[in-house]
Design a protein around this motif. Structure first.
Motif, mmCIF file in Angstrom:
data_model
loop_
_atom_site.group_PDB
_atom_site.id
_atom_site.type_symbol
_atom_site.label_atom_id
_atom_site.label_comp_id
_atom_site.label_asym_id
_atom_site.label_seq_id
_atom_site.Cartn_x
_atom_site.Cartn_y
_atom_site.Cartn_z
ATOM 1 N N ASN A 160 -26.037 14.814 3.550
ATOM 2 C CA ASN A 160 -24.903 15.616 3.978
ATOM 3 C C ASN A 160 -24.058 15.980 2.764
ATOM 4 O OD1 ASN A 160 -25.590 15.374 6.719
ATOM 5 N ND2 ASN A 160 -24.433 13.486 6.941
ATOM 6 N N LEU A 161 -23.578 17.214 2.714
ATOM 7 C CA LEU A 161 -22.760 17.638 1.579
ATOM 8 C C LEU A 161 -21.869 18.796 2.011
ATOM 9 C CD1 LEU A 161 -22.133 17.401 -1.484
ATOM 10 C CD2 LEU A 161 -23.894 19.146 -1.859
ATOM 11 N N GLY A 162 -20.585 18.734 1.607
ATOM 12 C CA GLY A 162 -19.703 19.841 1.926
ATOM 13 C C GLY A 162 -18.243 19.535 1.662
ATOM 14 N N PRO A 163 -17.359 20.488 1.942
ATOM 15 C CA PRO A 163 -15.925 20.306 1.708
ATOM 16 C C PRO A 163 -15.276 19.464 2.796
ATOM 17 C CG PRO A 163 -16.330 22.456 2.654
ATOM 18 C CD PRO A 163 -17.682 21.835 2.432
ATOM 19 N N GLU A 164 -14.128 18.899 2.453
ATOM 20 C CA GLU A 164 -13.375 18.088 3.399
ATOM 21 C C GLU A 164 -11.883 18.302 3.163
ATOM 22 O OE1 GLU A 164 -12.712 13.327 4.124
ATOM 23 O OE2 GLU A 164 -14.778 14.083 4.016
ATOM 24 N N ALA A 165 -11.133 18.487 4.226
ATOM 25 C CA ALA A 165 -9.686 18.659 4.144
ATOM 26 C C ALA A 165 -9.017 17.613 5.015
ATOM 27 C CB ALA A 165 -9.274 20.061 4.584
ATOM 28 N N GLY A 166 -7.798 17.213 4.639
ATOM 29 C CA GLY A 166 -7.120 16.181 5.409
ATOM 30 C C GLY A 166 -5.616 16.298 5.312
ATOM 31 N N PHE A 167 -4.942 15.617 6.232
ATOM 32 C CA PHE A 167 -3.482 15.578 6.251
ATOM 33 C C PHE A 167 -3.034 14.133 6.437
ATOM 34 C CE2 PHE A 167 0.727 15.920 8.147
ATOM 35 C CZ PHE A 167 1.334 16.832 7.288
ATOM 36 N N MET A 168 -2.155 13.663 5.558
ATOM 37 C CA MET A 168 -1.683 12.289 5.605
ATOM 38 C C MET A 168 -0.670 12.109 6.736
ATOM 39 S SD MET A 168 0.243 10.049 2.653
ATOM 40 C CE MET A 168 -0.888 10.671 1.415
ATOM 41 N N ILE A 169 -0.894 11.117 7.578
ATOM 42 C CA ILE A 169 0.013 10.849 8.694
ATOM 43 C C ILE A 169 0.738 9.521 8.537
ATOM 44 C CG2 ILE A 169 -1.305 12.254 10.314
ATOM 45 C CD1 ILE A 169 -2.491 9.662 11.440
ATOM 46 N N SER A 170 0.339 8.712 7.547
ATOM 47 C CA SER A 170 0.973 7.407 7.365
ATOM 48 C C SER A 170 0.838 6.956 5.911
ATOM 49 C CB SER A 170 0.335 6.367 8.298
ATOM 50 O OG SER A 170 0.839 5.070 8.055
ATOM 51 N N ASP A 171 1.916 6.348 5.398
ATOM 52 C CA ASP A 171 1.939 5.784 4.048
ATOM 53 C C ASP A 171 2.555 4.397 4.155
ATOM 54 O OD1 ASP A 171 2.271 5.101 1.412
ATOM 55 O OD2 ASP A 171 3.741 6.652 0.954
ATOM 56 N N LYS A 172 1.735 3.352 4.028
ATOM 57 C CA LYS A 172 2.187 1.982 4.236
ATOM 58 C C LYS A 172 2.033 1.174 2.956
ATOM 59 C CE LYS A 172 1.454 -2.134 7.110
ATOM 60 N NZ LYS A 172 0.636 -2.741 8.196
ATOM 61 N N ILE A 173 3.128 0.530 2.526
ATOM 62 C CA ILE A 173 3.121 -0.311 1.333
ATOM 63 C C ILE A 173 3.242 -1.772 1.743
ATOM 64 C CG2 ILE A 173 4.341 -0.905 -0.789
ATOM 65 C CD1 ILE A 173 5.255 1.999 -0.953
ATOM 66 N N SER A 174 2.394 -2.610 1.162
ATOM 67 C CA SER A 174 2.445 -4.052 1.396
ATOM 68 C C SER A 174 2.619 -4.745 0.041
ATOM 69 C CB SER A 174 1.168 -4.531 2.092
ATOM 70 O OG SER A 174 1.181 -5.935 2.254
ATOM 71 N N ALA A 175 3.710 -5.522 -0.124
ATOM 72 C CA ALA A 175 3.993 -6.177 -1.398
ATOM 73 C C ALA A 175 4.727 -7.489 -1.155
ATOM 74 C CB ALA A 175 4.822 -5.265 -2.298
ATOM 75 N N ASN A 176 4.546 -8.447 -2.064
ATOM 76 C CA ASN A 176 5.249 -9.723 -1.967
ATOM 77 C C ASN A 176 6.416 -9.820 -2.948
ATOM 78 O OD1 ASN A 176 3.894 -10.016 -4.369
ATOM 79 N ND2 ASN A 176 2.966 -12.004 -3.872
ATOM 80 N N PHE A 177 6.885 -8.665 -3.431
ATOM 81 C CA PHE A 177 8.035 -8.610 -4.328
ATOM 82 C C PHE A 177 8.806 -7.324 -4.043
ATOM 83 C CE2 PHE A 177 4.514 -6.518 -6.383
ATOM 84 C CZ PHE A 177 5.071 -5.381 -6.952
ATOM 85 N N ASP A 178 9.989 -7.218 -4.592
ATOM 86 C CA ASP A 178 10.825 -6.032 -4.397
ATOM 87 C C ASP A 178 10.353 -4.941 -5.357
ATOM 88 O OD1 ASP A 178 12.728 -4.151 -3.856
ATOM 89 O OD2 ASP A 178 14.438 -5.329 -4.579
ATOM 90 N N TYR A 179 9.393 -4.123 -4.890
ATOM 91 C CA TYR A 179 8.790 -3.119 -5.768
ATOM 92 C C TYR A 179 9.755 -1.994 -6.146
ATOM 93 C CZ TYR A 179 8.171 -0.645 -1.321
ATOM 94 O OH TYR A 179 8.380 -0.041 -0.103
ATOM 95 N N LYS A 180 10.839 -1.834 -5.394
ATOM 96 C CA LYS A 180 11.810 -0.794 -5.735
ATOM 97 C C LYS A 180 12.728 -1.225 -6.870
ATOM 98 C CE LYS A 180 11.898 1.515 -1.249
ATOM 99 N NZ LYS A 180 12.750 1.981 -0.118
ATOM 100 N N ASN A 181 12.753 -2.517 -7.153
ATOM 101 C CA ASN A 181 13.585 -3.044 -8.238
ATOM 102 C C ASN A 181 12.775 -3.967 -9.142
ATOM 103 O OD1 ASN A 181 16.314 -1.980 -7.360
ATOM 104 N ND2 ASN A 181 15.770 -3.190 -5.546
ATOM 105 N N TYR A 182 11.543 -3.586 -9.431
ATOM 106 C CA TYR A 182 10.679 -4.445 -10.247
ATOM 107 C C TYR A 182 11.224 -4.632 -11.656
ATOM 108 C CZ TYR A 182 8.933 -0.068 -12.267
ATOM 109 O OH TYR A 182 8.837 1.144 -12.894
ATOM 110 N N GLU A 183 12.069 -3.685 -12.116
ATOM 111 C CA GLU A 183 12.626 -3.792 -13.469
ATOM 112 C C GLU A 183 13.488 -5.033 -13.630
ATOM 113 O OE1 GLU A 183 13.169 -1.260 -11.424
ATOM 114 O OE2 GLU A 183 12.631 0.674 -12.342
ATOM 115 N N ASN A 184 14.073 -5.517 -12.542
ATOM 116 C CA ASN A 184 14.980 -6.662 -12.603
ATOM 117 C C ASN A 184 14.299 -8.000 -12.330
ATOM 118 O OD1 ASN A 184 17.185 -4.894 -13.055
ATOM 119 N ND2 ASN A 184 17.328 -4.496 -10.843
ATOM 120 N N ILE A 185 12.965 -7.989 -12.150
ATOM 121 C CA ILE A 185 12.221 -9.227 -11.942
ATOM 122 C C ILE A 185 11.837 -9.782 -13.312
ATOM 123 C CG2 ILE A 185 10.184 -10.273 -10.896
ATOM 124 C CD1 ILE A 185 10.209 -8.019 -8.832
ATOM 125 N N PRO A 186 12.304 -10.971 -13.677
ATOM 126 C CA PRO A 186 12.125 -11.484 -15.055
ATOM 127 C C PRO A 186 10.683 -11.556 -15.525
ATOM 128 C CG PRO A 186 13.718 -12.807 -13.847
ATOM 129 C CD PRO A 186 13.081 -11.889 -12.836
#
Length: 239
Positions: free
Chosen positions: A132-158
């Motif tokens: 099988n071979l051909g083009p494929e198009a898609g639309f993202m319906i969900s964006d889920k982040i899983s982390a065990n630290f504060d990834y929005k403030n990683y600069e302040n993690i020693p």
């Protein structure tokens, strides 16, 4: 003796003429194949990652894929496939390489994907192999982040690895929900009977679209997804 030859010749001429007229029709009939239209359901697992520029330390993340498929064939070896799938892609940060295994971060991007594939197959009535071979198009319906630290403030993690590691992607929001690329797969199909069959396929998807902005002023020049899919499908022939 000569008279007998004339009689035989006179009898053979109509037969030869009839054969000459009949042969092209028979040959055309042998080249005509009845159409085959099948529908089915498919499900499986994905292993995916992203192609980032600059490079991001990452490993593959496992996800799921499932959907519906329709296949039409009219030639002996050639057909078309259209699908609608719900597919999980994304990436997992590799902190082991940075000697910081205590940190964990993964991002799962869920798409509604629509491939339109050329289907080339070969084999017997009971078993067939295919490409099988051909083009494929898609639309993202969900964006889920899983982390065990504060990834929005990683600069302040020693003890968080910084400076030598690309970390901007950790808190960047997806800018482009639309995705497109090329899909190609190989597989096999087992026919239970004339109308029912089971397919096993391995497929690779190479994304062309970027999830983040990629102008000269943006940080990433490329942020494209790719994945390996292993799926099992059940097909039912309608025609």
């Amino acid at each position: 003796m000569m008279k007998r030859r004339h009689i035989i010749s006179a009898c053979l001429k109509p037969a030869l003429l009839l054969a000459a007229l009949t042969f092209p029709t028979a040959a055309m009939a042998q080249r005509e194949y009845s159409p085959n239209f099948s529908i089915g359901a498919r499900a499986g697992v994905t292993l995916s990652s992203m192609s980032f520029t600059p490079e991001v330390h990452q490993s593959m993340i496992q996800g799921k894929t499932f959907g519906i498929t329709a296949r039409y064939t009219e030639e002996r070896f050639f057909g078309l496939i259209a699908e609608v799938n719900l597919t999980q892609r994304g990436w997992k940060e590799d902190f082991v390489k940075d000697e910081a295994p205590q940190f964990e971060y993964s991002r799962t991007l869920t798409y509604i994907q629509i491939p339109l594939l050329t289907h080339i197959y070969f084999g017997s009535k009971k078993f067939k192999g295919f490409f099988n071979l051909g083009p494929e198009a898609g639309f993202m319906i969900s964006d889920k982040i899983s982390a065990n630290f504060d990834y929005k403030n990683y600069e302040n993690i020693p003890d968080f690895p910084k400076g030598y590691r690309t970390n901007e992607q950790l808190k960047m929001e997806v800018e482009n929900n639309f995705d497109y690329g090329i899909a190609g797969g190989v597989g096999m199909e087992f026919f239970i009977n004339r109308r029912n069959s089971i397919q096993l396929e391995g497929r690779y998807y190479f994304g062309i679209g970027n999830i983040f902005k990629a102008t000269k002023r943006d940080f990433f020049a490329a942020s494209r997804g790719s994945s390996i899919e292993i799926t099992l499908a059940y097909m039912f022939r309608l025609l």
